[in-house]
Design a protein around this motif. Structure first.
Motif, PDB file in Angstrom:
ATOM      1  N   GLN A  90      -4.988  -6.634   4.182  1.00  0.00           N
ATOM      2  CA  GLN A  90      -3.371  -6.579   4.167  1.00  0.00           C
ATOM      3  C   GLN A  90      -3.636  -5.320   5.212  1.00  0.00           C
ATOM      4  O   GLN A  90      -4.695  -4.755   5.787  1.00  0.00           O
TER       5      GLN A  90
ATOM      6  N   TRP B  94      -0.404  -3.540   7.521  1.00  0.00           N
ATOM      7  CA  TRP B  94       1.350  -2.258   6.995  1.00  0.00           C
ATOM      8  C   TRP B  94       1.368  -1.366   8.805  1.00  0.00           C
ATOM      9  O   TRP B  94       0.471  -1.092   9.144  1.00  0.00           O
TER      10      TRP B  94
ATOM     11  N   THR C 128       5.143  -4.680   6.379  1.00  0.00           N
ATOM     12  CA  THR C 128       3.072  -5.708   5.788  1.00  0.00           C
ATOM     13  C   THR C 128       3.942  -6.710   5.291  1.00  0.00           C
ATOM     14  O   THR C 128       4.563  -7.206   5.499  1.00  0.00           O
TER      15      THR C 128
ATOM     16  N   VAL D   9       7.673   0.167   1.401  1.00  0.00           N
ATOM     17  CA  VAL D   9       7.248  -0.398   1.208  1.00  0.00           C
ATOM     18  C   VAL D   9       7.823  -1.685   1.902  1.00  0.00           C
ATOM     19  O   VAL D   9       8.389  -1.942   0.830  1.00  0.00           O
TER      20      VAL D   9
END
Length: 285
Positions: A144, A146, A175, A273
Protein backbone atom coordinates in the motif's frame (compact mmCIF):
# COMPACT_ATOMS: atom_id res chain seq x y z
CA UNK A 1 27.07 5.38 -13.58
CA UNK A 2 24.71 8.18 -14.55
CA UNK A 3 23.56 8.96 -11.03
CA UNK A 4 23.07 12.66 -11.73
CA UNK A 5 20.90 12.15 -14.84
CA UNK A 6 19.01 9.16 -13.44
CA UNK A 7 18.07 11.01 -10.27
CA UNK A 8 16.71 13.91 -12.31
CA UNK A 9 14.45 11.44 -14.11
CA UNK A 10 13.35 9.88 -10.82
CA UNK A 11 12.48 13.26 -9.32
CA UNK A 12 10.48 14.25 -12.36
CA UNK A 13 8.66 10.91 -12.62
CA UNK A 14 7.62 11.14 -8.99
CA UNK A 15 6.30 14.65 -9.49
CA UNK A 16 4.47 13.74 -12.68
CA UNK A 17 2.97 10.62 -11.14
CA UNK A 18 1.34 12.62 -8.37
CA UNK A 19 0.32 15.36 -10.78
CA UNK A 20 -1.45 12.76 -12.93
CA UNK A 21 -3.21 11.48 -9.82
CA UNK A 22 -4.42 14.94 -8.88
CA UNK A 23 -5.59 15.73 -12.40
CA UNK A 24 -7.28 12.36 -12.94
CA UNK A 25 -4.95 11.30 -15.77
CA UNK A 26 -4.13 7.70 -16.56
CA UNK A 27 -0.82 6.11 -15.59
CA UNK A 28 -0.10 5.67 -19.30
CA UNK A 29 -0.19 9.43 -19.71
CA UNK A 30 2.12 9.88 -16.74
CA UNK A 31 4.64 7.41 -18.11
CA UNK A 32 4.61 9.14 -21.51
CA UNK A 33 5.14 12.52 -19.95
CA UNK A 34 7.98 11.20 -17.79
CA UNK A 35 9.74 9.91 -20.86
CA UNK A 36 9.44 13.30 -22.50
CA UNK A 37 11.36 14.96 -19.69
CA UNK A 38 14.01 12.30 -19.21
CA UNK A 39 16.73 14.96 -19.45
CA UNK A 40 15.52 16.81 -16.37
CA UNK A 41 18.16 19.06 -14.84
CA UNK A 42 20.80 17.94 -12.34
CA UNK A 43 20.37 17.97 -8.63
CA UNK A 44 21.60 19.50 -5.41
CA UNK A 45 21.21 18.49 -1.80
CA UNK A 46 21.39 20.34 1.49
CA UNK A 47 24.22 19.45 3.80
CA UNK A 48 23.47 16.62 6.18
CA UNK A 49 22.60 17.91 9.66
CA UNK A 50 25.36 17.53 12.20
CA UNK A 51 24.81 16.00 15.61
CA UNK A 52 25.62 18.43 18.38
CA UNK A 53 27.84 17.04 21.15
CA UNK A 54 26.51 16.92 24.66
CA UNK A 55 27.49 19.95 26.73
CA UNK A 56 27.30 18.12 30.04
CA UNK A 57 30.63 16.68 31.18
CA UNK A 58 30.45 13.52 33.30
CA UNK A 59 31.38 13.93 36.94
CA UNK A 60 32.51 10.32 37.35
CA UNK A 61 34.35 8.00 35.08
CA UNK A 62 32.03 6.03 32.86
CA UNK A 63 32.37 2.24 32.91
CA UNK A 64 34.49 0.94 30.12
CA UNK A 65 32.69 -0.46 27.08
CA UNK A 66 33.97 -2.81 24.42
CA UNK A 67 35.53 -1.02 21.48
CA UNK A 68 33.41 -0.86 18.34
CA UNK A 69 34.25 -3.40 15.71
CA UNK A 70 36.63 -1.91 13.15
CA UNK A 71 35.29 -1.01 9.73
CA UNK A 72 36.17 -3.73 7.21
CA UNK A 73 39.06 -2.61 5.09
CA UNK A 74 37.28 -3.02 1.78
CA UNK A 75 39.06 -2.89 -1.57
CA UNK A 76 42.21 -0.78 -1.96
CA UNK A 77 40.93 1.97 -4.25
CA UNK A 78 44.34 3.64 -4.36
CA UNK A 79 45.55 0.91 -6.69
CA UNK A 80 42.55 1.09 -9.04
CA UNK A 81 41.81 3.17 -12.09
CA UNK A 82 38.90 5.59 -12.16
CA UNK A 83 36.80 3.19 -14.21
CA UNK A 84 37.52 0.34 -11.80
CA UNK A 85 36.49 2.50 -8.83
CA UNK A 86 33.30 3.53 -10.59
CA UNK A 87 32.51 -0.15 -11.14
CA UNK A 88 33.12 -0.85 -7.43
CA UNK A 89 30.77 1.99 -6.47
CA UNK A 90 28.12 0.87 -8.94
CA UNK A 91 28.23 -2.72 -7.67
CA UNK A 92 28.09 -1.56 -4.02
CA UNK A 93 25.08 0.65 -4.65
CA UNK A 94 23.33 -2.14 -6.51
CA UNK A 95 23.77 -4.49 -3.54
CA UNK A 96 22.54 -2.02 -0.91
CA UNK A 97 19.33 -3.21 0.75
CA UNK A 98 18.33 0.29 1.86
CA UNK A 99 19.57 3.90 1.94
CA UNK A 100 18.59 7.51 2.50
CA UNK A 101 18.48 9.77 -0.54
CA UNK A 102 18.59 13.59 -0.41
CA UNK A 103 18.36 15.60 -3.59
CA UNK A 104 17.11 18.78 -5.20
CA UNK A 105 16.54 19.12 -8.93
CA UNK A 106 14.64 21.27 -11.39
CA UNK A 107 11.81 20.62 -13.79
CA UNK A 108 10.63 23.34 -16.20
CA UNK A 109 12.34 25.96 -14.07
CA UNK A 110 10.72 24.85 -10.81
CA UNK A 111 12.61 23.19 -7.99
CA UNK A 112 11.96 19.59 -6.94
CA UNK A 113 13.35 18.51 -3.57
CA UNK A 114 13.38 14.90 -2.41
CA UNK A 115 14.20 13.32 0.96
CA UNK A 116 13.50 9.59 1.00
CA UNK A 117 14.45 6.53 3.02
CA UNK A 118 13.82 3.50 0.84
CA UNK A 119 14.67 -0.18 0.55
CA UNK A 120 14.55 -3.02 -1.94
CA UNK A 121 11.34 -4.53 -0.54
CA UNK A 122 9.26 -1.45 -1.34
CA UNK A 123 9.21 0.17 2.11
CA UNK A 124 9.70 3.93 1.81
CA UNK A 125 9.04 7.15 3.70
CA UNK A 126 9.86 10.77 3.08
CA UNK A 127 8.82 13.88 1.23
CA UNK A 128 8.91 15.48 -2.20
CA UNK A 129 8.53 19.25 -2.68
CA UNK A 130 7.77 20.74 -6.09
CA UNK A 131 8.49 24.41 -5.55
CA UNK A 132 5.54 26.61 -6.48
CA UNK A 133 3.40 23.50 -7.09
CA UNK A 134 3.42 22.43 -3.43
CA UNK A 135 4.72 19.34 -1.68
CA UNK A 136 3.66 15.98 -0.31
CA UNK A 137 4.64 13.35 2.23
CA UNK A 138 4.80 9.73 1.11
CA UNK A 139 4.68 6.40 2.94
CA UNK A 140 4.82 3.11 1.07
CA UNK A 141 4.95 -0.62 1.79
CA UNK A 142 4.92 -3.60 -0.59
CA UNK A 143 1.11 -3.61 -0.33
CA UNK A 144 0.00 0.00 0.00
CA UNK A 145 0.96 3.63 -0.58
CA UNK A 146 -0.15 6.75 1.30
CA UNK A 147 0.41 10.33 0.16
CA UNK A 148 -0.39 13.60 1.91
CA UNK A 149 -0.19 16.63 -0.38
CA UNK A 150 -0.32 20.09 1.13
CA UNK A 151 -3.00 22.66 0.30
CA UNK A 152 -0.76 24.43 -2.23
CA UNK A 153 -0.47 21.25 -4.26
CA UNK A 154 -4.21 20.70 -4.44
CA UNK A 155 -5.02 24.32 -5.26
CA UNK A 156 -2.34 24.61 -7.97
CA UNK A 157 -2.48 21.10 -9.46
CA UNK A 158 -5.96 19.84 -8.62
CA UNK A 159 -7.75 21.46 -11.53
CA UNK A 160 -11.35 22.63 -11.24
CA UNK A 161 -11.87 20.73 -8.00
CA UNK A 162 -8.53 21.69 -6.42
CA UNK A 163 -10.02 23.79 -3.61
CA UNK A 164 -12.53 21.04 -2.77
CA UNK A 165 -9.76 18.42 -2.76
CA UNK A 166 -7.64 20.60 -0.48
CA UNK A 167 -10.51 20.76 2.01
CA UNK A 168 -11.36 17.05 1.69
CA UNK A 169 -7.77 15.92 2.29
CA UNK A 170 -6.81 18.60 4.81
CA UNK A 171 -4.51 16.90 7.33
CA UNK A 172 -5.33 13.49 5.86
CA UNK A 173 -3.62 10.86 3.77
CA UNK A 174 -4.83 9.53 0.43
CA UNK A 175 -4.32 5.82 -0.10
CA UNK A 176 -5.03 2.97 -2.44
CA UNK A 177 -3.59 -0.35 -3.54
CA UNK A 178 -0.27 -0.28 -5.35
CA UNK A 179 -2.16 -1.87 -8.25
CA UNK A 180 -4.16 1.33 -8.63
CA UNK A 181 -2.90 2.84 -11.90
CA UNK A 182 -2.85 6.33 -10.42
CA UNK A 183 -0.50 5.31 -7.58
CA UNK A 184 1.63 2.65 -9.26
CA UNK A 185 4.17 5.02 -10.85
CA UNK A 186 4.56 6.94 -7.62
CA UNK A 187 5.13 3.75 -5.62
CA UNK A 188 7.77 2.60 -8.13
CA UNK A 189 9.61 5.89 -7.69
CA UNK A 190 9.89 5.00 -3.99
CA UNK A 191 11.53 1.58 -4.49
CA UNK A 192 15.29 1.18 -4.25
CA UNK A 193 15.45 -1.71 -6.73
CA UNK A 194 13.59 0.41 -9.28
CA UNK A 195 15.93 3.33 -8.62
CA UNK A 196 19.21 1.45 -9.04
CA UNK A 197 18.06 -1.00 -11.72
CA UNK A 198 19.05 1.00 -14.78
CA UNK A 199 21.83 3.26 -13.50
CA UNK A 200 24.75 1.51 -15.14
CA UNK A 201 25.75 2.61 -18.61
CA UNK A 202 28.56 1.15 -20.70
CA UNK A 203 31.07 3.62 -22.08
CA UNK A 204 31.33 6.05 -19.15
CA UNK A 205 34.86 7.29 -18.52
CA UNK A 206 35.91 7.96 -14.93
CA UNK A 207 39.12 9.68 -13.86
CA UNK A 208 40.51 9.88 -10.34
CA UNK A 209 40.89 13.51 -9.28
CA UNK A 210 42.07 13.21 -5.67
CA UNK A 211 41.00 12.42 -2.12
CA UNK A 212 38.49 14.15 0.14
CA UNK A 213 36.09 13.51 3.01
CA UNK A 214 32.27 13.40 3.14
CA UNK A 215 30.83 13.86 6.63
CA UNK A 216 34.21 12.86 8.05
CA UNK A 217 34.50 9.71 5.92
CA UNK A 218 37.55 9.44 3.63
CA UNK A 219 36.67 9.32 -0.05
CA UNK A 220 38.20 9.03 -3.49
CA UNK A 221 36.87 11.59 -5.95
CA UNK A 222 36.08 10.81 -9.57
CA UNK A 223 35.25 12.93 -12.58
CA UNK A 224 32.89 11.04 -14.87
CA UNK A 225 32.07 11.72 -18.51
CA UNK A 226 29.08 9.82 -19.84
CA UNK A 227 28.44 8.74 -23.40
CA UNK A 228 25.42 11.08 -23.59
CA UNK A 229 27.70 14.10 -23.14
CA UNK A 230 26.90 14.79 -19.48
CA UNK A 231 29.59 14.88 -16.81
CA UNK A 232 29.93 15.19 -13.07
CA UNK A 233 31.94 14.32 -9.99
CA UNK A 234 31.43 11.49 -7.52
CA UNK A 235 32.79 10.84 -4.04
CA UNK A 236 33.31 7.13 -3.26
CA UNK A 237 33.93 5.80 0.26
CA UNK A 238 37.62 4.87 0.54
CA UNK A 239 37.15 2.67 3.61
CA UNK A 240 34.79 -0.25 4.00
CA UNK A 241 32.16 -0.79 1.31
CA UNK A 242 32.90 1.61 -1.59
CA UNK A 243 29.48 3.27 -1.65
CA UNK A 244 29.01 6.46 -3.64
CA UNK A 245 28.36 9.08 -0.94
CA UNK A 246 27.90 12.20 -3.01
CA UNK A 247 27.69 13.25 -6.65
CA UNK A 248 27.83 16.72 -8.24
CA UNK A 249 27.00 18.03 -11.66
CA UNK A 250 27.37 21.51 -13.10
CA UNK A 251 24.19 22.73 -11.44
CA UNK A 252 23.71 20.56 -8.39
CA UNK A 253 24.42 17.73 -6.01
CA UNK A 254 22.94 14.61 -4.43
CA UNK A 255 23.83 12.48 -1.42
CA UNK A 256 23.38 8.90 -0.21
CA UNK A 257 23.58 7.78 3.44
CA UNK A 258 22.19 5.29 6.00
CA UNK A 259 23.09 2.29 3.86
CA UNK A 260 21.50 -1.02 4.91
CA UNK A 261 19.67 0.52 7.87
CA UNK A 262 16.05 -0.54 8.47
CA UNK A 263 13.32 1.58 6.89
CA UNK A 264 10.37 1.72 9.28
CA UNK A 265 7.00 2.75 7.84
CA UNK A 266 4.27 3.63 10.33
CA UNK A 267 0.91 3.48 8.59
CA UNK A 268 -1.45 6.39 9.37
CA UNK A 269 -4.41 5.67 11.62
CA UNK A 270 -7.67 4.78 9.88
CA UNK A 271 -9.34 8.08 10.81
CA UNK A 272 -6.58 9.97 9.01
CA UNK A 273 -6.92 8.09 5.70
CA UNK A 274 -9.22 8.63 2.69
CA UNK A 275 -9.33 6.24 -0.26
CA UNK A 276 -8.34 7.59 -3.66
CA UNK A 277 -11.81 6.66 -4.92
CA UNK A 278 -13.15 9.73 -3.08
CA UNK A 279 -10.86 11.95 -5.17
CA UNK A 280 -12.00 10.25 -8.38
CA UNK A 281 -15.63 10.71 -7.40
CA UNK A 282 -14.99 14.38 -6.75
CA UNK A 283 -13.32 14.80 -10.12
CA UNK A 284 -16.16 13.11 -11.97
CA UNK A 285 -18.90 15.11 -10.22
Amino acid sequence: MRIHRHLGITLTCAALALTATACGSSSKHADTAAGAVGSAGPVSTPAAPSTAPSSAAPTTAAPSTPAAAPTPAGPDLSKMTGNQIEKQASDALGKATSLKLDAVGTDSGDSIEMHLSLDTTGDCSGSIAMGSKGSFQILSTPQQTWIQPDAKFWTTMGGAHGAEAAELFKGRWMTGSKDDPDLKSLAESCNLTQFTGDMNQDGDQATKTGADTVNGQPTVTLHIKSTDGTSGDMWVAAQGTPYPLKANTTNGKLAFSNFDQPVVVQAPSADQVIDISKLKALQSA
